[in-house]
Design a protein around this motif. Structure first.
Motif, mmCIF file in Angstrom:
data_model
loop_
_atom_site.group_PDB
_atom_site.id
_atom_site.type_symbol
_atom_site.label_atom_id
_atom_site.label_comp_id
_atom_site.label_asym_id
_atom_site.label_seq_id
_atom_site.Cartn_x
_atom_site.Cartn_y
_atom_site.Cartn_z
ATOM 1 N N THR A 182 -21.699 -25.561 21.615
ATOM 2 C CA THR A 182 -21.802 -26.536 22.707
ATOM 3 C C THR A 182 -20.800 -27.665 22.541
ATOM 4 N N GLN A 183 -20.341 -27.894 21.329
ATOM 5 C CA GLN A 183 -19.453 -29.022 21.077
ATOM 6 C C GLN A 183 -17.984 -28.688 21.247
ATOM 7 N N PHE A 184 -17.589 -27.473 20.850
ATOM 8 C CA PHE A 184 -16.168 -27.168 20.748
ATOM 9 C C PHE A 184 -15.665 -26.103 21.714
ATOM 10 N N HIS A 185 -16.530 -25.613 22.593
ATOM 11 C CA HIS A 185 -16.115 -24.564 23.518
ATOM 12 C C HIS A 185 -16.640 -24.855 24.911
ATOM 13 N N ILE A 198 -13.660 -33.737 21.910
ATOM 14 C CA ILE A 198 -13.659 -32.665 20.914
ATOM 15 C C ILE A 198 -13.865 -31.274 21.504
ATOM 16 N N SER A 199 -14.085 -31.169 22.824
ATOM 17 C CA SER A 199 -14.378 -29.849 23.390
ATOM 18 C C SER A 199 -13.136 -29.129 23.906
ATOM 19 N N THR A 200 -11.992 -29.799 23.910
ATOM 20 C CA THR A 200 -10.779 -29.161 24.400
ATOM 21 C C THR A 200 -10.154 -28.297 23.307
ATOM 22 N N ASP A 205 -7.094 -27.123 17.644
ATOM 23 C CA ASP A 205 -5.708 -26.918 17.210
ATOM 24 C C ASP A 205 -5.306 -27.995 16.206
ATOM 25 N N SER A 206 -5.740 -29.232 16.455
ATOM 26 C CA SER A 206 -5.395 -30.325 15.539
ATOM 27 C C SER A 206 -6.098 -30.177 14.199
ATOM 28 N N VAL A 207 -7.326 -29.628 14.197
ATOM 29 C CA VAL A 207 -8.051 -29.378 12.952
ATOM 30 C C VAL A 207 -7.284 -28.365 12.094
#
Length: 245
Positions: A182-185, A198-200, A205-207
């Motif tokens: 739910t947070q990252f997608h 944080i969901s984009t 990619d930055s991580v």
């Protein structure tokens, strides 16, 4: 349960993003490791408290941690005060970790820096015999001070004092992060909620890019970085030849 390492994050997913590769590495080496979430992440724009618990449990299983506990402090409104310090001291004395991995001391999200200082203060105070805390059965807990408190990187870059090679476990680390769906997608239905910082796709990619950049600093593919308020010492020079820089 006596733990070798306790990773603490103010929000569920902080540990996964900041130090899960290091945690997985140590578990594979036979260390007992756990996660302590300070809040339930209830102010998060996307998902619910219930989904965060489910995602945290899934991520914990992927990492192989031995225990995961949530202290249920108020997301956004907890303080570095006596009440919260005593709550955290009790948890530190419960698990007696040798090393604590903690939130950054200064970061974009104000909760991160506040939690970093709360953890640092509680770790020191936990070693004072005249501060009394009790366990779930009402027994007085013995004092305990971790040997090291290492602060992982979060949004802002801080020059690391310690870099750890996570190349061999990088895929497992990213799978643990992906557990927070739910947070990252975002899917076509938009059920998770509105788009956030944080969901984009750019955020993940930055991580990955940071892990590559830190890895390059020590001649490996991926790494995680840590800072410490305490100087890190070694017993002999053999500890310096584990990776080739």
């Amino acid at each position: 349960m006596k733990l070798d390492i306790l990773a603490i994050g103010v929000h569920p997913d902080d540990v996964e993003l900041g130090c899960s590769g290091t945690l997985i590495n140590e578990i594979k080496l036979g260390k007992k490791a756990g996660i302590l979430d300070l809040t339930q992440g209830e102010l998060g724009t996307r998902g619910t408290v219930e989904t965060r618990y489910a995602e945290a449990a899934k991520a914990a299983a992927i990492m192989g941690v031995h225990v995961r506990e949530n202290l249920k402090m108020r997301d956004g409104f907890f303080r570095n005060d006596e009440e919260h310090k005593l709550q955290l001291i009790s948890a530190i004395r419960k698990y007696q970790p040798d090393i604590i991995l903690a939130n950054a001391l200064d970061d974009r999200h104000p909760d991160h820096g506040r939690a970093g200082h709360l953890i640092s203060d509680a770790c020191f105070l936990s070693g004072l015999v005249k501060i009394e805390t009790r366990d779930e059965k009402g027994n007085i807990q013995p004092k305990w001070r971790p040997k090291y408190v290492l602060h992982y990187m979060q949004d802002w870059y801080h020059e690391p004092m310690l870099l750890i090679d996570i190349s061999d476990v990088f895929e497992q680390r990213m799978n643990a992060i992906a557990a927070y769906s739910t947070q990252f997608h975002t899917n076509a239905s938009g059920e998770e909620g509105p788009q956030t910082y944080i969901s984009t796709p750019d955020f993940l990619d930055s991580v990955i890019a940071r892990a590559r950049m830190l890895g390059k600093r020590i001649g490996v593919k991926y790494a995680e970085g840590f800072t410490s308020e305490k100087k890190i010492g070694i017993r002999n020079l053999d500890a310096l030849v584990t990776v080739e820089t």
